[in-house]
Every structure is written in structure tokens, then in C-alpha cells.
Design an enzyme around this catalytic site. Structure first.
Site, PDB file in Angstrom:
ATOM      1  N   TYR A  84       0.886  -1.324  -0.163  1.00  0.00           N
ATOM      2  CA  TYR A  84       0.032  -0.067   0.072  1.00  0.00           C
ATOM      3  C   TYR A  84       0.805   1.262  -0.035  1.00  0.00           C
ATOM      4  CZ  TYR A  84      -3.476   3.453   1.538  1.00  0.00           C
ATOM      5  OH  TYR A  84      -4.538   4.370   1.615  1.00  0.00           O
ATOM      6  N   ASP A 168       9.507   3.917  -0.410  1.00  0.00           N
ATOM      7  CA  ASP A 168       8.426   4.665   0.432  1.00  0.00           C
ATOM      8  C   ASP A 168       8.695   4.368   1.893  1.00  0.00           C
ATOM      9  OD1 ASP A 168       5.945   5.483   1.508  1.00  0.00           O
ATOM     10  OD2 ASP A 168       4.757   4.560   0.130  1.00  0.00           O
ATOM     11  N   LYS A 195       3.436  10.280   8.075  1.00  0.00           N
ATOM     12  CA  LYS A 195       3.228   9.864   9.590  1.00  0.00           C
ATOM     13  C   LYS A 195       4.072  10.557  10.668  1.00  0.00           C
ATOM     14  CE  LYS A 195       1.371   5.316   8.056  1.00  0.00           C
ATOM     15  NZ  LYS A 195       0.110   5.270   8.156  1.00  0.00           N
TER      16      LYS A 195
HETATM   17  N1  PMP Z   1       2.707   4.746   1.831  1.00  0.00           N
HETATM   18  C1  PMP Z   1       2.561   3.919   2.947  1.00  0.00           C
HETATM   19  C2  PMP Z   1       3.880   3.076   2.826  1.00  0.00           C
HETATM   20  C3  PMP Z   1       1.739   3.944   3.838  1.00  0.00           C
HETATM   21  O1  PMP Z   1       1.711   3.124   4.821  1.00  0.00           O
HETATM   22  C4  PMP Z   1       0.864   4.800   3.868  1.00  0.00           C
HETATM   23  C5  PMP Z   1      -0.396   5.095   4.744  1.00  0.00           C
HETATM   24  N2  PMP Z   1      -0.540   3.972   5.555  1.00  0.00           N
HETATM   25  C6  PMP Z   1       0.743   5.818   2.644  1.00  0.00           C
HETATM   26  C7  PMP Z   1       1.672   5.568   1.993  1.00  0.00           C
HETATM   27  C8  PMP Z   1      -0.156   6.897   2.852  1.00  0.00           C
HETATM   28  O2  PMP Z   1      -0.177   7.657   3.502  1.00  0.00           O
HETATM   29  P1  PMP Z   1      -1.422   8.702   3.899  1.00  0.00           P
HETATM   30  O3  PMP Z   1      -2.448   7.581   4.879  1.00  0.00           O
HETATM   31  O4  PMP Z   1      -0.862   9.876   4.812  1.00  0.00           O
HETATM   32  O5  PMP Z   1      -2.065   9.197   2.670  1.00  0.00           O
END
Ligand code: PMP
Length: 330
Positions: A84, A168, A195
């Protein structure tokens, strides 16, 4: 969701936000707060020469992919199945409702941590791929860290073919001073963040190589649009800086050890627990049942079993969790 690495209301973060409030809620021009957090991130992360902020990890990933396509002049991206990265169209699962079907002709998907599949896919699409995006410990497929071979192959193959490597780190950044990729000795071209770096307020960021990030410079002809009314808002910037200043090498190592200890203790109770350091995932065959049992015993985990240690915790917290856990699943 693993954003609050210092708990729900760490006094230093609350104070930083309160002070920022006094100065004003939102500005159109850049603020010192933004420059300070950008400076902190580029000091921490060797691969980050410059950085642009967003309001979510989703936006950071969207910008990173767009910057990579613009820089390389190539339309395609490669990503790992099940990982994700937020909700931007091309990183959703193939065939996701509401996404234009033509999108999938620009996406190559390989199984996570499969070196041979990676090499084969890059060879097949070398001239068309602008970016390879990887999360080195993706949550959805099970929060298992990538092998060193996979991380090294991703760097090697992208470098060989002039493809940009995006790591990421939206979830994993908290695992090392400069994120998880530094533990692998891999230097990405772009890093996406979220985060933890916002201290609990909405945030995202993309950073990386100076020449690549220069694609977003509005003084440049044909620049990549990146912006937003609330990007780099001073409350988030101050919360994030306060959080990262508290999250030094010693604290990271300490909560990583707490995570290792909890994983071991829960393993001894017969649970399968994946993850690394302060991040873990309890792989129950009945996640809903486990969630309710733990919730009723005062332990809050993610619906899919995701859990994180935070800096207000210590060894006594681990003991308490194990004590309640044992009772909850008995
Ligand atoms: N990339 C990763 C690896 C994530 O875990 C997440 C959110 N869980 C996101 C992107 C998206 O971040 P956001 O919820 O702040 O849009």
C-alpha cells in the site's frame, strides 16, 4: 496507524504546536518552520538534498511518481503486489474501481521481494520505466522486511537503466535515524515520508537528489506542479520537528529493542508476529476476534494486527502487554 511515535500528547510537541499557533495558523509564503524541518530531514537522510512537503503520504507518493516520470521522460512505474502506497491511481491494486483502465498499461507489478521477477520486469520494460517504487517492509502483504538481495537488486537494476528508485518510508522511517533504507545501505533517488515526520498532524514529504527535485522548481520551464494551500503548514512543521528531535538514535534503538522483546514474548505464547524493531504485525488467523479480545483488555492494535511501540513505553509496558495478552487469548 503508527504516526504517534511519542504517544498522544507528548508535552514537547503540544508546546511546539501551541507556540506555532500564537504566530498564525496558515501562510501563503514559506515559513521558518518549513525551512527548519526540511533542514533537519536533509541532515538525517543522506539521500535527501532537498524536500517538498505535502499533507499526506498519498500526495507525497503521487508527486514522487510524477517527478520521476518527468525527470526520465518515461511513463511507466514498477511496484510490488499488495504493497500500500496511498490512494493515487497507479499504485492501487490493478483494476481498482474508479481508475481509468488505461492507467494499468503504465504499471508493472511484481511479487514483493522477488529478485528474479524484478530483474525480468526491468529487462522487459527498461526503456519505458521511469520509476521503481518499493516499501522495504510493506504492511499489507504482512510486514516482512525485504531481503538485502532485493533491496540491492532494486538499486542495481534501476541505476543500470536510468530508472529512478523511490523508497516509500511513510511507515518505516521511524526504524532508523535516516529511515529503513539506510539500514540496507541503499541510496534511493527519492524518498517519500509521512506519519512520524508530522508529529501527529497531517503530513507527507518527498525528498531526494537535487537534480531530480529541481523538476519541481516553478522557475523552470515545464516544471512538475507540486503544491497545495495547506502544504508545509507551520503547525505540522513545528510538531514534526519537535517529534524528530525527540526521536534520536538512542530512542530509536530503545523502542526497537522493546518491539523485539514484545515480538519474542508473543512468539513464545504461540503467536506469529512479523515486523522489525518498533513495528510489528500480529498475524492472527482470526484478526477481528483478536482485535476485540485485545480491545476489551485495554490493548489497541490496528484492525489488521499492526502495532507499534512508542517512546513513553518501557520494559514494564512490554510486561503489562504480555500479561493482558495472555489473559485476552486464554
Ligand atoms: N505509503 C505507505 C507505505 C503507507 O503506509 C501509507 C499509509 N498507511 C501511505 C503511503 C499513505 O499515507 P497517508 O495515509 O498519509 O496518505
Amino acid at each position: 496507524m503508527t504516526a504517534l511515535v511519542h504517544g498522544h500528547r507528548h508535552p514537547a510537541i503540544v508546546e511546539a504546536v501551541s507556540r506555532a499557533l500564537e504566530d498564525g495558523l496558515s501562510f501563503g509564503l514559506p515559513t521558518a518552520a518549513e525551512v527548519d524541518l526540511a533542514g533537519h530531514l536533509s541532515e538525517r537522510i543522506g539521500a535527501v538534498d532537498s524536500v517538498r512537503f505535502a499533507n499526506s503520504g498519498t500526495e507525497a507518493v503521487m508527486s514522487a511518481l510524477r517527478i520521476a516520470r518527468a525527470f526520465t521522460g518515461r511513463p511507466m512505474i514498477l511496484r510490488c503486489a499488495g504493497a500500500y502506497h496511498g490512494t493515487y491511481d497507479p499504485i492501487l491494486p490493478e483494476g481498482a474501481p474508479g481508475v481509468a483502465p488505461s492507467t494499468w498499461s503504465t504499471v508493472v507489478t511484481i511479487p514483493f521481494d522477488d529478485v528474479e521477477a524484478l530483474r525480468a520486469a526491468v529487462a522487459a520494460h527498461a526503456g519505458e520505466l521511469g520509476a521503481v517504487i518499493v516499501d522495504l517492509m510493506p504492511n499489507r502483504p504482512g510486514l516482512v522486511p525485504a531481503s538485502r538481495e532485493f533491496a540491492a537488486a532494486a538499486r542495481e537494476e534501476t541505476e543500470r537503466h536510468g530508472i529512478l528508485l523511490i523508497v516509500d518510508e511513510v511507515i518505516t522511517f521511524r526504524l532508523g535515524v535516516g529511515g529503513l533504507h539506510q539500514e540496507y545501505g541503499v541510496r534511493p533517488d527519492l524518498v517519500t515520508l509521512g506519519k512520524t515526520i508530522g508529529g501527529g498532524l497531517p503530513v507527507g514529504a518527498v525528498g531526494g537528489r537535487e537534480d531530480v527535485m529541481a523538476m519541481t522548481d516553478p522557475r523552470r520551464r515545464g516544471y512538475v506542479e507540486h503544491g497545495g494551500t495547506f502544504t508545509a503548514n507551520p503547525l505540522t512543521m513545528r510538531a514534526g520537528l519537535a517529534a524528530l528531535e525527540l526521536l534520536d538514535a538512542g530512542e530509536i534503538a530503545r523502542i526497537n529493542r522493546l518491539g523485539d522483546a514484545l515480538r519474542e514474548e508473543l512468539g513464545a505464547l504461540g503467536e506469529r508476529v512479523n515486523g522489525r524493531g518498533s513495528l510489528m504485525r500480529i498475524m492472527s488467523p482470526e484478526p477481528d476476534d483478536l482485535w476485540w479480545r485485545l480491545y476489551r483488555s485495554g490493548i489497541l492494535i490496528g484492525r489488521n494486527g499492526l502495532a507499534g511501540m512508542s517512546t513513553p513505553m518501557d520494559e514494564s509496558t512490554v510486561e503489562e502487554i504480555v500479561r493482558r495478552f495472555r489473559k485476552a487469548v486464554a
